[in-house]
Design a protein around this motif. Structure first.
Motif, mmCIF file in Angstrom:
data_model
loop_
_atom_site.group_PDB
_atom_site.id
_atom_site.type_symbol
_atom_site.label_atom_id
_atom_site.label_comp_id
_atom_site.label_asym_id
_atom_site.label_seq_id
_atom_site.Cartn_x
_atom_site.Cartn_y
_atom_site.Cartn_z
ATOM 1 N N VAL A 119 2.802 5.159 -10.755
ATOM 2 C CA VAL A 119 2.706 3.721 -11.015
ATOM 3 C C VAL A 119 1.333 3.389 -11.592
ATOM 4 N N ILE A 120 0.289 3.862 -10.915
ATOM 5 C CA ILE A 120 -1.071 3.514 -11.339
ATOM 6 C C ILE A 120 -1.392 4.145 -12.688
ATOM 7 N N PHE A 121 -0.970 5.396 -12.867
ATOM 8 C CA PHE A 121 -1.290 6.081 -14.119
ATOM 9 C C PHE A 121 -0.580 5.427 -15.304
ATOM 10 N N THR A 122 0.688 5.104 -15.110
ATOM 11 C CA THR A 122 1.454 4.485 -16.193
ATOM 12 C C THR A 122 0.886 3.116 -16.527
ATOM 13 N N CYS A 123 0.509 2.396 -15.490
ATOM 14 C CA CYS A 123 -0.076 1.073 -15.714
ATOM 15 C C CYS A 123 -1.385 1.211 -16.500
ATOM 16 N N ALA A 124 -2.213 2.181 -16.097
ATOM 17 C CA ALA A 124 -3.482 2.389 -16.803
ATOM 18 C C ALA A 124 -3.211 2.769 -18.258
ATOM 19 N N TYR A 125 -2.204 3.605 -18.469
ATOM 20 C CA TYR A 125 -1.859 4.044 -19.825
ATOM 21 C C TYR A 125 -1.477 2.851 -20.695
ATOM 22 N N LEU A 126 -0.587 2.012 -20.162
ATOM 23 C CA LEU A 126 -0.114 0.881 -20.954
ATOM 24 C C LEU A 126 -1.234 -0.121 -21.195
ATOM 25 N N MET A 127 -2.107 -0.290 -20.202
ATOM 26 C CA MET A 127 -3.212 -1.226 -20.401
ATOM 27 C C MET A 127 -4.168 -0.710 -21.459
ATOM 28 N N GLU A 128 -4.321 0.605 -21.502
ATOM 29 C CA GLU A 128 -5.272 1.209 -22.422
ATOM 30 C C GLU A 128 -4.716 1.304 -23.844
ATOM 31 N N LYS A 129 -3.427 1.591 -23.966
ATOM 32 C CA LYS A 129 -2.897 1.975 -25.284
ATOM 33 C C LYS A 129 -1.941 0.969 -25.927
ATOM 34 N N THR A 130 -1.532 -0.065 -25.218
ATOM 35 C CA THR A 130 -0.622 -1.021 -25.838
ATOM 36 C C THR A 130 -1.167 -2.427 -25.627
ATOM 37 N N SER A 131 -0.697 -3.354 -26.431
ATOM 38 C CA SER A 131 -1.129 -4.730 -26.220
ATOM 39 C C SER A 131 0.087 -5.630 -26.092
ATOM 40 N N SER A 132 0.032 -6.519 -25.126
ATOM 41 C CA SER A 132 1.136 -7.447 -24.901
ATOM 42 C C SER A 132 0.611 -8.856 -24.700
ATOM 43 N N GLY A 133 -0.408 -9.239 -25.461
ATOM 44 C CA GLY A 133 -0.901 -10.613 -25.420
ATOM 45 C C GLY A 133 -1.483 -10.998 -24.074
ATOM 46 N N TRP A 134 -1.096 -12.164 -23.595
ATOM 47 C CA TRP A 134 -1.708 -12.737 -22.383
ATOM 48 C C TRP A 134 -1.463 -11.874 -21.161
ATOM 49 N N LEU A 135 -0.377 -11.119 -21.172
ATOM 50 C CA LEU A 135 -0.038 -10.291 -20.021
ATOM 51 C C LEU A 135 -1.161 -9.292 -19.731
ATOM 52 N N ASP A 136 -1.811 -8.812 -20.796
ATOM 53 C CA ASP A 136 -2.888 -7.828 -20.632
ATOM 54 C C ASP A 136 -4.065 -8.402 -19.863
ATOM 55 N N GLY A 137 -4.499 -9.599 -20.270
ATOM 56 C CA GLY A 137 -5.644 -10.223 -19.625
ATOM 57 C C GLY A 137 -5.381 -10.452 -18.151
ATOM 58 N N VAL A 188 2.588 -0.030 0.331
ATOM 59 C CA VAL A 188 2.157 -1.079 -0.604
ATOM 60 C C VAL A 188 0.687 -1.398 -0.368
ATOM 61 N N CYS A 189 0.331 -1.547 0.887
ATOM 62 C CA CYS A 189 -1.052 -1.894 1.242
ATOM 63 C C CYS A 189 -2.025 -0.817 0.751
ATOM 64 N N CYS A 190 -1.650 0.459 0.962
ATOM 65 C CA CYS A 190 -2.534 1.551 0.547
ATOM 66 C C CYS A 190 -2.675 1.586 -0.970
ATOM 67 N N ILE A 191 -1.566 1.430 -1.679
ATOM 68 C CA ILE A 191 -1.656 1.459 -3.146
ATOM 69 C C ILE A 191 -2.564 0.325 -3.624
ATOM 70 N N MET A 192 -2.406 -0.836 -3.036
ATOM 71 C CA MET A 192 -3.251 -1.972 -3.404
ATOM 72 C C MET A 192 -4.718 -1.668 -3.136
ATOM 73 N N ARG A 193 -4.985 -1.157 -1.933
ATOM 74 C CA ARG A 193 -6.368 -0.920 -1.514
ATOM 75 C C ARG A 193 -7.085 0.030 -2.455
ATOM 76 N N PHE A 194 -6.353 1.062 -2.904
ATOM 77 C CA PHE A 194 -7.019 2.118 -3.669
ATOM 78 C C PHE A 194 -6.691 2.050 -5.152
ATOM 79 N N LEU A 195 -6.093 0.918 -5.554
ATOM 80 C CA LEU A 195 -5.651 0.759 -6.943
ATOM 81 C C LEU A 195 -6.803 0.891 -7.949
ATOM 82 N N THR A 196 -7.867 0.129 -7.735
ATOM 83 C CA THR A 196 -8.902 0.048 -8.774
ATOM 84 C C THR A 196 -9.600 1.385 -9.029
ATOM 85 N N PRO A 197 -10.109 2.072 -8.002
ATOM 86 C CA PRO A 197 -10.759 3.365 -8.291
ATOM 87 C C PRO A 197 -9.796 4.383 -8.911
ATOM 88 N N ALA A 198 -8.542 4.393 -8.428
ATOM 89 C CA ALA A 198 -7.567 5.335 -8.990
ATOM 90 C C ALA A 198 -7.331 5.028 -10.458
#
Lengths: 361, 567
Positions: free
Chosen positions: B374-392, B436-446
């Motif tokens: 989940v985190i890796f795919t999200c990072a990938y899409l944020m880095e390599k694709t653009s979807s307007g306001w959704l990105d911000g 869910v709580c753990c993924i949230m807690r460690f989301l940013t560094p991951a």
């Protein structure tokens, strides 16, 4: 060879009134360009002139703010990159490092409902085309820059696109390899007859490779013409300065086919009467003699002399115009006279002088 | 360059067009879909709980007046004073020590660097309480070296020492990466102008690393002030804010007071988060990517001093770990020092230990298995694709977890998910919500790890594959993921180990069936069963270390296997 492929389709590309800005900064304004079928057009200009943005708009990787793009009869202004039918070779080649040369080349074939044998056949054709059959199973990291470039090219051409886009294809290569690959790329493009747009900041490259050059500056096309015309008849002072070397002389007014520069008058082949402006002349158009010639001869002193093998580059100071220096290039073979310091006569042939009215520096 | 006539196009043009149309839809679904899912995930898993907690503050008796009275009460001022004192002392001890240690690792030629580094990272493998437990064994009432602390280890000095141990690796990692980036040209220039070592340090090294020093100070301060595990174990009568928040919610059911303290603890976290963002912006890219990396010349005197210092720190860290593990293997400290595994049957505690351990393994595995893709795919899409306001929006939301301490997040979860009016109420107490709580807690560094790896890829790979009409999802699977596999393993490891050792948020979320090992460590110690507590801590430590070593080995093997193309 029996094959289910048909001949590549050569189609024209036309670009109408493209405008683009990033935030407040305008990058392209009202750019129009018609590329003929099978033609190689170079987008040339200094960095920041918008040439790469224009290429990315053609590729659909950036969206233009205004204007239209037509590929043959198709309007592709709003089409997604996948829908545009082009191949692109990036400056970095963007090869897939974890795939072999053959896998890189067949990457774009995998989505095309081809039989495995057709895919293999096509890949082999492309390998042969770029002369890389021997290293089909190597990885990009194991190849030289020139070989990587060919893999990138073969990968772009494998799905038989109707348009080829080249983004500074030579800039990552050594000077020697570059020279060689320019010719190779050009002859391949000619043989395929594929419509091609290439971005470069290297004027020599553009001169050697292009059918026509679109010289860009600050988001506009300054001149779109053959290399020869761009060099000989620059449309603007910017073009004159950007391509090759230029000499400039300010004049105060023109009348009766002559430009008046203080105490001097020089005749031009084509000049209407009018106010001030600048005269332009290429260094190699100037003649150097030890006696004045029939017309347009000016007395000058040699200030500096450089020996460049096949020619001399002289810097001369005009006797009658203070602080005015010109550069002349003359063939070493043709120069019988001793070129030492002292007075010489500089002739500016009327056909090689060009006036840019109103363009005082 | 031959056989040009063979260059031909295919017949099935229409078929191909149809196919690209569906590929586009797939890509659209992939990009927008994942991003939208991620947005709703962070909103539900973080933003709403946070709002719920802030809302709870207004339930304090007497409204704003009551809040004011609480804040100005002498007890509250005492707590704040204690917390600040502990946190500042920890910063003052950790950051300089970590700087010297990082300097020894990055700027010297001392031997045994990877061993030193491994030892320094050990505290991350165990729950924060491990240090406090070891300190009690060493310096407590029945401690080996009791004489070192005549006033007793319980209280200020115990808390600070425990925090120093626990925070050392976090500060160290920031400083290691800062000292790893250095422009060799600046050092050449400095030396060629005749500057000595000290001058070069002041003029080149220090300006290049002072941001990291500040950032690590902020991190350590925030971590310390929001940690309650260590004070609960070793604090004695010396109480701090975080402990008060924990006790008021868990022990006394005074929810609004807990919420108020939670909101106050959010303040230093938000400030340090904002300062960090501002500094990042200020700094920009200080070291250009083309700059040759500085390699320190060897210097025997300097290296000897650094080796001594680093070894001393490593021995101190290691001795706490060894103490905790050894204590768990001893029959009855300090009266019967014979070897025994009796602390590991957890009988005196109703056998909750092994259940908790199994739950923790399950939680850590689920968090890593679900969180990594989940985190890796999200990072990938944020880095390599653009979807307007959704990105911000997504970018903002993904930074948020960094600014919210675990304690605050846990309180938010209590108020949000435990509310009977919440349709997700049924998740409360279950392992799903903990994941869910753990993924949230460690989301940013991951995500930062993922982003760093993704930024090293050629920027035009996606554009190239689009021009070849290959769907993004295919390129992600065939090219991006294989290249990023080492980073993927690192994210997996981080999520696993962090979930295994984390207490702060999870302690508010478990039910008797889903009790976790790190939580049980705290509970066992609270009920006076320090031997079992040490045993369970050691178990967590060994598991985390084993998983880390295994993944490290896997990553190494993978690199060797693929070095043909990683050249």
């Amino acid at each position: 060879m029996a094959s289910s492929f048909s001949q590549i389709s050569t189609i024209p590309l036309s670009i109408h009134n493209i405008g683009k800005s990033f935030g407040k900064q305008s990058v392209l304004s009202d750019v129009s360009l018609d590329v003929n079928a099978g033609e190689l057009v170079c987008l040339l200009g200094p960095s920041g002139c918008g040439k790469t943005t224009l290429l990315r708009i053609i590729a659909g990787l950036e969206k233009q703010d205004s204007g239209r793009l037509m590929m043959g009869p198709r309007d592709i202004s709003r089409a997604h990159p996948q829908d545009r039918d082009y191949g692109i070779l990036f400056q970095s080649y963007a090869l897939f490092p974890n795939l072999t040369v053959a896998q890189n080349i067949s990457y774009g074939l995998s989505t095309r409902n081809l039989l495995r044998s057709e895919m293999r056949e096509r890949t082999e054709q492309m390998l042969e085309l770029v002369g890389l059959s021997a290293i089909a199973n190597k990885y990009p990291g194991q190849l030289s820059g020139g070989q990587q470039q060919r893999v990138g090219l073969a990968r772009a051409l494998a799905p038989s696109p109707s348009l080829l886009l080249l983004d500074e294809p030579m800039s990552a290569l050594d000077a020697k390899v570059r020279e060689h690959l320019r010719h190779e790329l050009r002859s391949l493009q000619k043989n395929l007859g594929i419509t091609t747009v290439m971005v470069t900041h290297d004027q020599d490259e553009a001169m050697v490779m292009a059918d026509r050059i679109a010289l860009m500056n600050q988001g506009r096309i300054e001149q779109f013409d053959t290399p020869e015309n761009i060099y000989r008849n620059p449309a603007t002072p910017f073009v004159a300065n950007f391509i090759g070397q230029a000499n400039w002389l300010d004049y105060q007014s023109t009348s009766q086919g002559k430009a008046h520069l203080g105490p001097l008058s020089l005749s031009l082949d084509n000049i209407p009467d009018g106010g001030p402006g600048r005269l332009f002349c290429r260094p190699e158009a100037l003649r150097v003699d030890n006696l004045p010639q029939a017309s347009n001869s000016i007395a000058a002193q040699i200030v500096d002399k450089l020996f460049l093998g096949n020619r001399y580059r002289l810097t001369v100071a005009l006797e009658q115009l203070e602080d005015q220096h010109l550069v002349a290039e003359i063939s070493t073979d043709l120069t019988a006279m001793p070129l030492n310091t002292g007075r010489i006569w500089l002739t500016l042939p009327s056909h090689s002088l060009q006036a840019f009215p109103g363009a005082a520096a | 360059m031959t056989s040009v006539q063979h260059i031909q196009a295919e017949p099935a043009q229409r078929k191909a067009l149809l196919k690209t149309a569906s590929a586009q839809q797939l890509d659209f679904l992939f990009t927008r879909g994942v991003k939208a899912l991620m947005v709703s995930f962070v909103v539900i898993g973080l933003a709403l709980p946070l709002i719920a907690m802030l809302g709870k503050v207004f339930d304090v008796e007497g409204g704003l007046n009551g809040v004011w009275q609480m804040l100005t009460s002498s007890r509250f001022m005492w707590l704040v004073g204690n917390s600040v004192k502990v946190s500042l002392s920890t910063v003052a001890l950790v950051v300089p020590t970590a700087y010297v240690f990082a300097y020894a690792l990055q700027r010297s030629w001392i031997p045994g660097k990877s061993l030193l580094r491994g030892i320094a990272l050990l505290p991350l493998m165990a729950p924060s309480m491990l240090s406090a437990i070891a300190l009690i064994y060493l310096f407590g009432n029945q401690g080996l070296l009791k004489a070192w602390f005549p006033d007793g280890i319980y209280g200020f000095s115990g808390i600070v020492l425990g925090q120093v141990f626990y925070n050392f690796p976090m500060a160290l990692m920031i400083l290691i990466s800062a000292l790893g980036m250095a422009d060799a040209r600046l050092y050449d220039a400095s030396v060629s102008m005749g500057a000595n070592h000290w001058k070069t340090f002041l003029n080149v090294t220090w300006p290049g690393t002072r941001y990291a020093v500040f950032a690590s100070s902020c991190l350590v301060f925030t971590q310390t002030i929001t940690n309650f595990g260590i004070p609960v174990v070793i604090g004695g009568d010396y109480q701090v804010l975080a402990m008060e928040a924990y006790k008021s919610v868990v022990g006394q059911q005074k929810f609004s007071e807990g919420a108020l303290i939670g909101s106050i603890l959010l303040v230093p976290a938000l400030i340090s988060f904002a300062v960090d963002l501002w500094m990042r912006k200020l700094r920009g890219s200080q070291v250009s990517s083309q700059a040759p990396t500085y390699v320190a010349p060897s210097n025997r005197l300097r290296d000897s001093i650094l080796l001594l210092a680093a070894a001393a720190v490593a021995i101190a860290l290691l001795s706490l770990v060894v103490m905790a593990v050894a204590a768990s293997l001893i029959n009855f400290w300090p009266y019967d020092l014979s070897f025994s595994l009796r602390h590991y049957d957890f009988e005196s505690s109703g056998g909750v230990g092994w259940l908790a351990y199994r739950n923790s393994l399950l939680l850590a595995s689920l968090t890593a298995v679900v969180g990594t893709p989940v985190i890796f795919t999200c990072a990938y899409l944020m880095e390599k694709t653009s979807s307007g306001w959704l990105d911000g929006l997504l970018r903002l939301l993904c930074m948020l977890p960094m600014a919210v301490p675990g304690l605050v997040m846990g309180l938010g979860y209590v108020f949000f998910f435990n509310s009977p009016s919440n349709p997700l109420n049924g998740m409360y107490g279950g392992i799903g919500l903990m994941v869910v709580c753990c993924i949230m807690r460690f989301l940013t560094p991951a995500q930062m790890t993922a982003t760093t790896a993704l930024r090293q890829l050629n920027e035009e790979i996606e554009a190239a594959s689009l021009s070849l009409k290959v769907p993004l999802l295919t390129t992600y699977r065939r090219v991006t993921l294989p290249i990023c596999l080492p980073a993927l393993l690192e994210v997996f490891r981080y999520l696993f180990v962090s979930s295994m050792t984390s207490v702060s948020a999870l302690i508010f979320l478990y039910s008797p069936d889903t009790i976790l090992a790190a939580v049980a460590v705290l509970n066992l110690d609270d009920s006076g069963n320090i031997g079992a507590s040490a045993a369970l801590s050691s178990l967590i430590l060994l598991t985390s270390a084993a998983i880390s070593l295994m993944l490290y080995g896997l990553s190494r093997g993978l690199l060797r296997h693929t070095q043909l193309w990683r050249a």
